[in-house]
Design an enzyme around this catalytic site. Structure first.
Site, mmCIF file in Angstrom:
data_model
loop_
_atom_site.group_PDB
_atom_site.id
_atom_site.type_symbol
_atom_site.label_atom_id
_atom_site.label_comp_id
_atom_site.label_asym_id
_atom_site.label_seq_id
_atom_site.Cartn_x
_atom_site.Cartn_y
_atom_site.Cartn_z
ATOM 1 N N CYS A 30 -40.485 5.918 7.470
ATOM 2 C CA CYS A 30 -40.151 5.395 8.795
ATOM 3 C C CYS A 30 -39.030 6.258 9.374
ATOM 4 C CB CYS A 30 -39.705 3.935 8.689
ATOM 5 S SG CYS A 30 -38.194 3.724 7.719
ATOM 6 N N CYS B 46 -37.941 -4.898 10.842
ATOM 7 C CA CYS B 46 -38.078 -3.665 11.600
ATOM 8 C C CYS B 46 -39.537 -3.359 11.924
ATOM 9 C CB CYS B 46 -37.401 -2.507 10.874
ATOM 10 S SG CYS B 46 -38.413 -1.687 9.644
ATOM 11 N N CYS C 74 -29.456 2.709 8.634
ATOM 12 C CA CYS C 74 -30.528 2.680 9.622
ATOM 13 C C CYS C 74 -30.041 1.948 10.869
ATOM 14 C CB CYS C 74 -31.749 1.960 9.043
ATOM 15 S SG CYS C 74 -33.056 1.698 10.254
ATOM 16 N N THR D 12 -34.190 -6.547 7.106
ATOM 17 C CA THR D 12 -35.204 -5.864 7.922
ATOM 18 C C THR D 12 -36.513 -5.595 7.187
ATOM 19 O OG1 THR D 12 -34.401 -3.651 7.313
ATOM 20 C CG2 THR D 12 -33.426 -4.695 9.277
ATOM 21 N N HIS E 94 -34.769 3.863 -1.300
ATOM 22 C CA HIS E 94 -35.266 3.405 -2.587
ATOM 23 C C HIS E 94 -36.578 4.088 -2.973
ATOM 24 C CE1 HIS E 94 -32.717 -0.525 -2.548
ATOM 25 N NE2 HIS E 94 -32.097 0.484 -3.118
ATOM 26 N N HIS F 10 -29.307 1.594 3.743
ATOM 27 C CA HIS F 10 -29.335 0.129 3.688
ATOM 28 C C HIS F 10 -28.095 -0.513 4.295
ATOM 29 C CE1 HIS F 10 -31.504 1.829 0.155
ATOM 30 N NE2 HIS F 10 -32.455 1.082 0.667
ATOM 31 N N ASN G 166 -39.510 -3.248 0.770
ATOM 32 C CA ASN G 166 -40.656 -3.246 1.690
ATOM 33 C C ASN G 166 -41.947 -2.893 0.973
ATOM 34 O OD1 ASN G 166 -41.668 -0.321 2.659
ATOM 35 N ND2 ASN G 166 -39.488 -0.185 2.211
ATOM 36 N N GLU H 68 -29.064 -3.994 1.288
ATOM 37 C CA GLU H 68 -28.974 -4.327 2.713
ATOM 38 C C GLU H 68 -28.310 -5.684 2.913
ATOM 39 O OE1 GLU H 68 -31.803 -5.444 6.490
ATOM 40 O OE2 GLU H 68 -32.609 -4.011 5.045
ATOM 41 N N SER I 266 -37.896 -0.759 -4.181
ATOM 42 C CA SER I 266 -38.160 -0.789 -2.738
ATOM 43 C C SER I 266 -38.671 -2.153 -2.303
ATOM 44 C CB SER I 266 -39.187 0.294 -2.378
ATOM 45 O OG SER I 266 -39.654 0.120 -1.057
#
Length: 315
Positions: free
Chosen positions: A19, A202, A103, A172, A48, A81, A232, A133, A230
């Site tokens: 991203c 996000c 970010c 996020t 990550h 993060h 996400n 984060e 990770s």
């Protein structure tokens, strides 16, 4: 015919992989090394993914857990993060050169939390305990100003100081569907709860989950490429299973493929978490192509054109 490969369709999710926030963070480390020379220290993994971290280490990055491990005469980069406010404050006190790779979408959450706190609201943070984060967001305000909520059950046990003065923000990288359930529970119990101006999860997390949802029901197996650390990427596995994939699993790279999980499969899905480079996707497809007669179809749900500016120090 003997030796003939079994036919297999690969559905390739799009968007997938890097991203804008991850791409920016990696560029920051690369440019810092180019500008200041090696070593450049990085507090926590910049993103990550073990492959990304390993490549940056070869370029001259040194990853540490805490700021006090960094020599005062070397630059330090803070991970994508985000970090508690105390970290840049400590760097300034030591007169260190530092670059914040947080970010911008995480920074937006920090700003929202601070704005609500200034307005007298008690903050609820929806997220996973211990994730960097979440640690960074909790560290934006004084102790006790933010309450972490991880589940719908946590909502039921939450005892606010004033039920009419609550606001929520979120990590996020959460599951969109799981978060919606928690938000609904919050709104049911506290109808006046203040929400973010714009969704905190996000765009990249949402888009990657939407792409997996679109292909999951057609897949006998979904491989999500990403590291165990990770958030996400792990959410993508859960989304695939919930959306109807017969099986789904997280793999670091092609070497981690469990071939037995693909027996009798005719269609598999491949995606990658937001911190996984495209080279890993190519490696997985290549490995599968050595064993199967593959056809690859990209399933795209949207196009991404987000770019975040680099900090002035390394621009």
């Amino acid at each position: 015919m003997p030796g003939e490969k079994q036919k297999l369709t690969i559905l390739l999710a799009a968007p997938r992989g890097f991203c804008a926030g991850v791409d920016r963070a990696i560029q920051i480390v690369e440019r810092a090394i180019h500008k200041f020379g090696a070593p450049v220290y990085v507090r926590h993994e910049i993103v990550h993914n073990t492959h990304v971290v390993s490549r940056l280490e070869k370029l001259g990055a040194v990853f540490v857990d805490e700021l006090d491990e960094v020599p005062g005469d070397r630059p330090v980069v803070f991970s994508a993060h985000g970090v508690p406010k105390s970290v840049p404050q400590a760097a300034r006190e030591r007169e260190m050169i530092y670059v914040d790779a947080t970010c911008p979408l995480v920074s937006k959450v920090h700003i929202e939390a601070q704005r609500h706190h200034k307005a007298g609201f008690e903050i609820v943070l929806i997220g996973h305990a211990g994730h960097p984060e979440v640690v960074g967001t909790l560290g934006q305000l004084p102790d006790g100003a933010i309450t972490l909520i991880e589940t719908v059950e946590d909502v039921a046990g939450f005892k606010p100081r004033d039920p009419e003065k609550i606001a929520f923000v979120t990590q996020t990288t959460l599951s969109v569907d799981d978060t919606a359930e928690i938000v609904e529970a919050l709104r049911t119990r506290f109808p006046s709860v203040a929400a973010p101006h714009k969704e905190d999860i996000c765009y990249a997390t949402t888009n990657r989950q939407d792409a997996v949802k679109a292909m999951a029901e057609s897949c006998d197996m979904v491989w999500v490429i990403g590291s165990e650390t990770s958030s996400n990427s792990k959410r993508l596995v859960e989304v695939a299973e919930r959306a109807g994939a017969r099986n789904a699993a997280l793999i670091e790279d092609a070497s981690a493929i469990d071939w037995s999980a693909m027996e009798n499969a005719t269609t598999i899905g491949i995606t990658a978490g937001a911190s996984a480079p495209e080279s890993l996707v190519e490696g997985v497809i290549s490995a599968i192509g050595e064993r199967y007669d593959i056809s690859v179809e990209e399933l795209r749900v949207t196009h991404e054109d987000v770019i975040f500016k680099l900090p002035r120090l390394v621009a």
